[in-house]
Design a protein around this motif. Structure first.
Motif, PDB file in Angstrom:
ATOM      1  N   CYS A 278       0.797  -1.220   0.000  1.00 51.53           N
ATOM      2  CA  CYS A 278       0.000   0.000   0.000  1.00 51.53           C
ATOM      3  C   CYS A 278       0.833   1.275   0.000  1.00 51.53           C
ATOM      4  N   ASN A 279       2.123   1.168   0.183  1.00 52.99           N
ATOM      5  CA  ASN A 279       2.961   2.375   0.240  1.00 52.99           C
ATOM      6  C   ASN A 279       3.461   2.808  -1.136  1.00 52.99           C
ATOM      7  N   VAL A 280       2.870   2.224  -2.170  1.00 52.67           N
ATOM      8  CA  VAL A 280       3.190   2.625  -3.544  1.00 52.67           C
ATOM      9  C   VAL A 280       1.879   2.864  -4.270  1.00 52.67           C
ATOM     10  N   ASP A 281       1.914   3.631  -5.353  1.00 52.41           N
ATOM     11  CA  ASP A 281       0.715   3.843  -6.149  1.00 52.41           C
ATOM     12  C   ASP A 281       0.251   2.523  -6.759  1.00 52.41           C
ATOM     13  N   GLY A 282      -1.065   2.350  -6.814  1.00 46.55           N
ATOM     14  CA  GLY A 282      -1.618   1.160  -7.419  1.00 46.55           C
ATOM     15  C   GLY A 282      -1.859   1.346  -8.905  1.00 46.55           C
ATOM     16  N   TYR A 283      -2.723   0.502  -9.455  1.00 47.70           N
ATOM     17  CA  TYR A 283      -3.043   0.577 -10.876  1.00 47.70           C
ATOM     18  C   TYR A 283      -4.368  -0.141 -11.090  1.00 47.70           C
ATOM     19  N   PRO A 284      -5.071   0.160 -12.201  1.00 46.19           N
ATOM     20  CA  PRO A 284      -6.339  -0.504 -12.471  1.00 46.19           C
ATOM     21  C   PRO A 284      -6.162  -2.011 -12.578  1.00 46.19           C
ATOM     22  N   GLY A 285      -7.016  -2.756 -11.914  1.00 48.31           N
ATOM     23  CA  GLY A 285      -6.951  -4.207 -11.946  1.00 48.31           C
ATOM     24  C   GLY A 285      -6.096  -4.810 -10.848  1.00 48.31           C
ATOM     25  N   LYS A 286      -5.388  -3.979 -10.075  1.00 51.89           N
ATOM     26  CA  LYS A 286      -4.547  -4.524  -9.006  1.00 51.89           C
ATOM     27  C   LYS A 286      -5.395  -5.182  -7.926  1.00 51.89           C
ATOM     28  N   GLY A 287      -6.553  -4.557  -7.649  1.00 52.46           N
ATOM     29  CA  GLY A 287      -7.435  -5.081  -6.606  1.00 52.46           C
ATOM     30  C   GLY A 287      -7.103  -4.495  -5.251  1.00 52.46           C
ATOM     31  N   GLY A 288      -8.096  -4.477  -4.402  1.00 55.13           N
ATOM     32  CA  GLY A 288      -7.892  -4.007  -3.037  1.00 55.13           C
ATOM     33  C   GLY A 288      -8.134  -2.526  -2.870  1.00 55.13           C
ATOM     34  N   CYS A 289      -8.344  -2.137  -1.639  1.00 57.31           N
ATOM     35  CA  CYS A 289      -8.688  -0.764  -1.276  1.00 57.31           C
ATOM     36  C   CYS A 289      -7.459   0.071  -0.934  1.00 57.31           C
TER      37      CYS A 289
END
Length: 373
Positions: A278-289
């Protein structure tokens, strides 16, 4: 030319109704003009439940709305409490606190001496004790007197406007059950809205009322989590499983608790691969809040806040007040860019079955999403 008093009152109502701003699809006039006392059964109350801004006087014995589980005399007592608050120039938030307090103390019944069933010498709507300096037994059984004493004590409490309802009420009442008031807040809000033409949806004083923007708390006790435009909506055709709304705000924008409550969940939500990154930017499709918080509020309402940029500033079990900063906007988890994903659930049901449209819910609280910061 001298204008008769009834005509002056009518002109005042008309003037304010003209000036008041439309809030969340309905006007917020909240003007209960014309004093009355406990013996005046035929007094007129400006008690409109439709939010249409008409605010015409009604006969409290026959035309007051029925609000379960309360009967006509109980609702009339609530109207007296609201009317006293308006006369004292107290804001609508105070009306909600006062009505909720009387709901807890007496179920909105003007109780006399109950003998052995009395809590010491407590009497009246607010169960005020003559032996503690609230007044004589006859005085505390006068709803106008009792409500006036309640509001005057509330005025002396520094910062009561931003306190949770239960904390503000307890500071006035010094009850043996200090956490009991909170459960009455939703119905107290409903009562104020129906009797005072949507007043619980407003911030500001009892004459010039506006919808709450970021950083402001409505009389309902709710505020905006962020002042930001609404992006992806609730269960849209393209995203039918989207259980909240996305509020588009820049990274590091402070996130506020939407209402007072208890933090029930703080965690880094797992993505589809079972990772907690969670300490990095996510991306579409990664999943999770991503970094997320859940808060339980009065009325078994839960709010959820997702995609924070760093670990939230609160811990599980912590009591928070409306407007308290709980974290900052980010893009962790299943996210295509910085925003706050915001959800509202009924019955403290964390699942999708409990989720409701936050846009509709927040509008009804006087805190329409999309307001500027």
């Amino acid at each position: 030319m001298s204008i008769p008093r009834p005509r002056k009152i009518a002109l005042l109502v008309a003037l304010v109704a003209t000036l008041v701003l439309l809030c969340c699809g309905g006007s917020v006039t909240a003007l209960l003009v014309g004093g009355f006392n406990n013996d005046d059964k035929n007094a007129n109350l400006n008690a409109s439940g439709g939010g249409c801004g008409k605010g015409g006087p009604v006969d409290p014995d026959t035309q007051l709305p029925r609000i379960r589980p309360y009967g006509p005399e109980q609702i009339r007592n609530a109207a007296i409490i609201i009317n006293v608050g308006a006369d004292l120039k107290m804001p609508p938030r105070a009306w909600v606190i006062a009505v909720a307090t009387a709901m807890q103390e007496s179920r909105l019944n003007n109780l006399g001496d109950l003998g052995a069933r009395n809590d010491h010498d407590s009497q009246g709507l607010f169960q005020q004790r003559p032996s503690s300096g609230w007044g004589t037994a006859k005085q505390v059984r006068d709803p106008v007197y009792a409500a006036t004493k309640f509001y005057n004590k509330l005025k002396t409490i520094s910062g009561w406007e931003r306190m949770s309802l239960t904390r503000a009420a307890q500071r006035v009442q010094i009850s043996a059950y200090p956490d009991a008031y909170a459960k009455h807040e939703p119905i107290a809000t409903q009562i104020v809205n129906q009797l005072a033409d949507g007043a619980a949806n407003a911030v500001g004083n009892s004459v010039a009322m506006l919808c709450a923007s970021a950083g402001q708390i409505a009389a309902s006790g709710w505020t905006l989590p962020v002042g930001a435009a609404v992006g992806s909506g609730f269960r849209t055709a393209s995203r039918p499983t989207h259980q909240g709304v996305d509020l588009i705000a820049g990274k590091q924008t402070p996130i506020s608790a939407a209402a007072s409550g208890i933090v029930s969940k703080v965690k880094c939500d797992e993505d589809h691969r079972g990772r907690r990154t969670c300490n990095v930017d996510g991306y579409p499709g990664k999943g999770g809040c991503g970094w997320m918080v859940e808060i339980q509020h009065a009325g078994n309402i839960m709010t959820r806040y997702c995609h924070m940029v760093v670990k939230p500033f609160v811990r599980e079990g912590q009591e928070v007040t409306a407007g308290e900063i709980i974290g900052r906007v980010g893009s962790s988890g299943n996210s295509s860019g910085p925003h706050l994903h915001f959800e509202v659930h009924l019955n403290n049901d964390r699942s999708s079955a409990g989720a409701i449209d936050p846009v509709k819910f927040m509008r009804e609280q006087g805190t329409p999403l999309g307001g500027a910061g």
